[in-house]
Design a protein around this motif. Structure first.
Motif, short mmCIF file in Angstrom:
data_model
loop_
_atom_site.label_atom_id
_atom_site.label_comp_id
_atom_site.label_asym_id
_atom_site.label_seq_id
_atom_site.Cartn_x
_atom_site.Cartn_y
_atom_site.Cartn_z
N MET A 284 0.85 -1.16 0.00
CA MET A 284 0.00 0.00 0.00
C MET A 284 0.90 1.23 0.00
O MET A 284 1.98 1.22 0.58
N ARG A 285 0.43 2.29 -0.61
CA ARG A 285 1.19 3.54 -0.68
C ARG A 285 0.56 4.58 0.25
O ARG A 285 -0.63 4.83 0.19
N ILE A 286 1.41 5.14 1.12
CA ILE A 286 0.98 6.20 2.03
C ILE A 286 1.92 7.39 1.86
O ILE A 286 2.92 7.30 1.15
N ARG A 287 1.60 8.49 2.52
CA ARG A 287 2.50 9.64 2.61
C ARG A 287 3.08 9.62 4.01
O ARG A 287 2.35 9.74 4.98
N LEU A 288 4.39 9.43 4.12
CA LEU A 288 5.06 9.36 5.41
C LEU A 288 5.97 10.57 5.53
O LEU A 288 6.93 10.72 4.77
N ASN A 289 5.62 11.45 6.47
CA ASN A 289 6.39 12.68 6.68
C ASN A 289 6.59 13.43 5.35
O ASN A 289 7.67 13.92 5.07
N GLY A 290 5.53 13.46 4.55
CA GLY A 290 5.54 14.22 3.32
C GLY A 290 6.09 13.51 2.10
O GLY A 290 6.12 14.07 1.01
N ARG A 291 6.51 12.26 2.26
CA ARG A 291 7.08 11.51 1.15
C ARG A 291 6.25 10.26 0.88
O ARG A 291 5.71 9.65 1.79
N THR A 292 6.21 9.86 -0.37
CA THR A 292 5.52 8.63 -0.73
C THR A 292 6.27 7.44 -0.15
O THR A 292 7.50 7.39 -0.23
N TRP A 293 5.53 6.51 0.44
CA TRP A 293 6.15 5.36 1.11
C TRP A 293 5.33 4.11 0.82
O TRP A 293 4.10 4.13 0.97
N GLU A 294 5.98 3.05 0.42
CA GLU A 294 5.33 1.75 0.23
C GLU A 294 5.44 0.96 1.52
O GLU A 294 6.54 0.86 2.09
N THR A 295 4.34 0.40 1.97
CA THR A 295 4.34 -0.36 3.23
C THR A 295 3.39 -1.54 3.15
O THR A 295 2.41 -1.52 2.41
N GLU A 296 3.69 -2.54 3.93
CA GLU A 296 2.79 -3.68 4.13
C GLU A 296 2.00 -3.52 5.43
O GLU A 296 1.08 -4.29 5.70
N ALA A 297 2.39 -2.54 6.24
CA ALA A 297 1.77 -2.32 7.55
C ALA A 297 0.30 -1.92 7.39
O ALA A 297 -0.05 -1.15 6.53
N ARG A 298 -0.50 -2.43 8.29
CA ARG A 298 -1.94 -2.10 8.28
C ARG A 298 -2.36 -1.27 9.49
O ARG A 298 -3.50 -0.84 9.57
N THR A 299 -1.41 -1.10 10.44
CA THR A 299 -1.68 -0.26 11.61
C THR A 299 -0.47 0.64 11.85
O THR A 299 0.62 0.39 11.34
N VAL A 300 -0.68 1.67 12.66
CA VAL A 300 0.43 2.57 13.00
C VAL A 300 1.52 1.80 13.75
O VAL A 300 2.70 1.97 13.47
N ALA A 301 1.14 0.93 14.67
CA ALA A 301 2.12 0.15 15.42
C ALA A 301 2.95 -0.72 14.47
O ALA A 301 4.18 -0.81 14.61
N ALA A 302 2.31 -1.36 13.52
CA ALA A 302 3.02 -2.20 12.56
C ALA A 302 3.94 -1.36 11.68
O ALA A 302 5.05 -1.80 11.33
N LEU A 303 3.52 -0.16 11.33
CA LEU A 303 4.36 0.73 10.55
C LEU A 303 5.62 1.11 11.32
O LEU A 303 6.73 1.07 10.77
N LEU A 304 5.48 1.43 12.60
CA LEU A 304 6.64 1.75 13.42
C LEU A 304 7.61 0.56 13.50
O LEU A 304 8.82 0.74 13.38
N GLU A 305 7.07 -0.63 13.68
CA GLU A 305 7.91 -1.84 13.71
C GLU A 305 8.64 -2.02 12.39
O GLU A 305 9.83 -2.34 12.36
N GLU A 306 7.93 -1.83 11.29
CA GLU A 306 8.52 -1.97 9.96
C GLU A 306 9.65 -0.96 9.76
O GLU A 306 10.73 -1.32 9.28
N LEU A 307 9.42 0.27 10.15
CA LEU A 307 10.43 1.31 9.99
C LEU A 307 11.66 1.02 10.84
O LEU A 307 12.80 1.23 10.40
#
Length: 71
Positions: A1-24
Motif C-alpha cells: 500500500m502507498r501512504i505519505r510518510l512525513n511528506g514523502r511517498t512510502w510503500e508499506t505492508e503495515a496495516r496499523t500505525v504500530a506495525a508501521l513503526l515496527e517496519e520502519l
C-alpha cells in the motif's frame, strides 16, 4: 500500500500505525532504541495506546516526529 510518510511517498505492508513503526525500525528508517515518538494520521494525533488499532489505508498521510534537544 502507498501512504505519505512525513511528506514523502512510502510503500508499506503495515496495516496499523504500530506495525508501521515496527517496519520502519526493522528497516533502520527509525531508531530502534527510541520508543518516544509522536504519531498522527491524516492530521489527527494518534496516542501510543491507540497505535495497535489505528488502521492505515491507501493514501493516508502519516507523520512521525521524534523529540529533539537543543535550542
Amino acid at each position: 500500500m502507498r501512504i505519505r510518510l512525513n511528506g514523502r511517498t512510502w510503500e508499506t505492508e503495515a496495516r496499523t500505525v504500530a506495525a508501521l513503526l515496527e517496519e520502519l525500525r526493522a528497516q533502520g528508517a527509525l531508531d530502534a532504541a527510541s520508543d518516544t515518538v509522536a504519531t498522527a494520521v491524516n492530521g489527527a494525533f494518534t496516542p501510543q495506546a491507540d497505535r495497535p488499532t489505528q488502521t492505515l489505508s491507501e493514501g493516508d498521510a502519516v507523520e512521525i516526529v521524534s523529540p529533539r534537544q537543543g535550542g
